[in-house]
Design an enzyme around this catalytic site. Structure first.
Site, PDB file in Angstrom:
ATOM      1  N   GLU A  88     -19.246  17.319  28.164  1.00 38.06           N
ATOM      2  CA  GLU A  88     -19.642  16.396  26.985  1.00 38.06           C
ATOM      3  C   GLU A  88     -20.437  15.179  27.314  1.00 38.06           C
ATOM      4  O   GLU A  88     -20.786  14.233  26.388  1.00 38.06           O
ATOM      5  CB  GLU A  88     -18.231  16.176  26.231  1.00 38.06           C
ATOM      6  CG  GLU A  88     -17.516  15.088  26.529  1.00 38.06           C
ATOM      7  CD  GLU A  88     -16.524  15.514  27.956  1.00 38.06           C
ATOM      8  OE1 GLU A  88     -17.026  16.437  28.584  1.00 38.06           O
ATOM      9  OE2 GLU A  88     -15.957  14.488  28.480  1.00 38.06           O
ATOM     10  N   HIS A 112     -17.268  17.041  33.200  1.00 31.73           N
ATOM     11  CA  HIS A 112     -17.280  16.799  31.814  1.00 31.73           C
ATOM     12  C   HIS A 112     -18.533  17.230  31.212  1.00 31.73           C
ATOM     13  O   HIS A 112     -19.580  16.221  31.372  1.00 31.73           O
ATOM     14  CB  HIS A 112     -17.280  15.167  31.605  1.00 31.73           C
ATOM     15  CG  HIS A 112     -15.750  14.791  31.923  1.00 31.73           C
ATOM     16  ND1 HIS A 112     -15.055  14.206  30.843  1.00 31.73           N
ATOM     17  CD2 HIS A 112     -15.009  14.312  33.022  1.00 31.73           C
ATOM     18  CE1 HIS A 112     -13.762  13.783  31.311  1.00 31.73           C
ATOM     19  NE2 HIS A 112     -14.047  14.038  32.524  1.00 31.73           N
ATOM     20  N   CYS A 124     -11.922  19.181  33.150  1.00 30.29           N
ATOM     21  CA  CYS A 124     -11.225  18.166  33.832  1.00 30.29           C
ATOM     22  C   CYS A 124      -9.642  17.869  33.830  1.00 30.29           C
ATOM     23  O   CYS A 124      -8.941  18.947  34.320  1.00 30.29           O
ATOM     24  CB  CYS A 124     -11.884  16.876  33.621  1.00 30.29           C
ATOM     25  SG  CYS A 124     -11.922  15.817  35.127  1.00 30.29           S
TER      26      CYS A 124
HETATM   27  N1  GLN Z   1      -7.457  12.693  37.325  1.00 29.05           N
HETATM   28  C1  GLN Z   1      -7.403  12.975  35.973  1.00 29.05           C
HETATM   29  C2  GLN Z   1      -5.969  13.551  35.767  1.00 29.05           C
HETATM   30  O1  GLN Z   1      -5.366  13.882  36.773  1.00 29.05           O
HETATM   31  C3  GLN Z   1      -8.320  13.824  35.248  1.00 29.05           C
HETATM   32  C4  GLN Z   1      -9.607  13.010  35.260  1.00 29.05           C
HETATM   33  C5  GLN Z   1     -10.420  13.539  34.004  1.00 29.05           C
HETATM   34  O2  GLN Z   1     -10.156  14.206  33.145  1.00 29.05           O
HETATM   35  N2  GLN Z   1     -11.640  12.862  34.047  1.00 29.05           N
HETATM   36  O3  GLN Z   1      -5.518  13.844  34.798  1.00 29.05           O
END
Ligand code: GLN
Length: 192
Positions: A175, A173, A79
């Site tokens: 985790e 994610h 992410c």
């Molecule tokens: N949108 C977030 C960012 O730009 C990432 C979101 C996340 O890690 N759940 O960092």
């Protein structure tokens, strides 16, 4: 000797990554300094807020250290971590990333109303059931993939897991569910 898997612990979901590593009997080390990073054989950059993680990493000299680390050592980004690994972020206010993984991502790209959702996608983990429950939280979309990058996970028609040499990247994610197979895959494929 048991390998040391660092989890970048500046901001975001690092504790759950450490707990997932514990579940699969691995040594998860919280990393907040260059010295701690040096002692690790691999690193996970968790989800959170990429701009905040970047800012904190720059402030304590970890940004360049991670960049060097990721040139050869196993590195998984999920992410926000995936955004930091990407070579290109298609965002008008995009900030400099680690630029290690030859992909382009678009931040928070899964629509305004559904910033977060859970869906079963498929990941080629090279053994058994490919179905994987994926939790997306304001997730980045992988919008372009370089020639050497392998696409190994999909949700609907979107690419959500990629790998290239020592690098593994996910837009969701892993985790946040009880499923430990992504972490196990990282250990089996990248650390042995
Ligand atoms: N949108 C977030 C960012 O730009 C990432 C979101 C996340 O890690 N759940 O960092």
């Amino acid at each position: 000797m048991k390998k040391r898997i660092g989890v970048l612990a500046l901001q975001g979901d690092y504790l759950l990554h450490q707990q997932t590593l514990e579940k699969i009997k691995q040594n998860g080390i919280l990393v907040r300094t260059k010295e701690e990073l040096k002692s690790c054989d691999a690193l996970i950059i968790p989800g959170g807020e990429s701009t905040t993680i970047r800012k904190l990493a720059l402030e304590n000299g970890l940004f360049d250290a991670i960049k060097n680390f990721g040139k050869e050592k196993p590195l998984m980004g999920t992410c926000a971590g995936l955004i930091l690994l990407a070579k290109e972020v298609s965002d008008s206010k995009a900030e400099e990333t680690l630029a290690l993984l030859d992909i382009a991502v678009k931040r928070t790209a899964y629509g305004r109303q559904i910033h977060s959702f859970v869906q079963v996608g498929k990941v080629n983990l090279q053994n058994g059931n490919p179905n994987f429950e994926m939790v997306f939280i304001r997730a980045p979309k992988i919008v372009n993939v370089g020639k050497t990058v392998e696409r190994i996970g999909f949700c609907d028609d979107e690419v959500v897991v990629v790998r290239d040499r020592n690098l593994l990247g996910l837009s969701f994610h892993p985790e946040l569910t009880a499923d430990t197979r992504i972490h196990q895959y990282f250990v089996n494929q990248f650390l042995n």
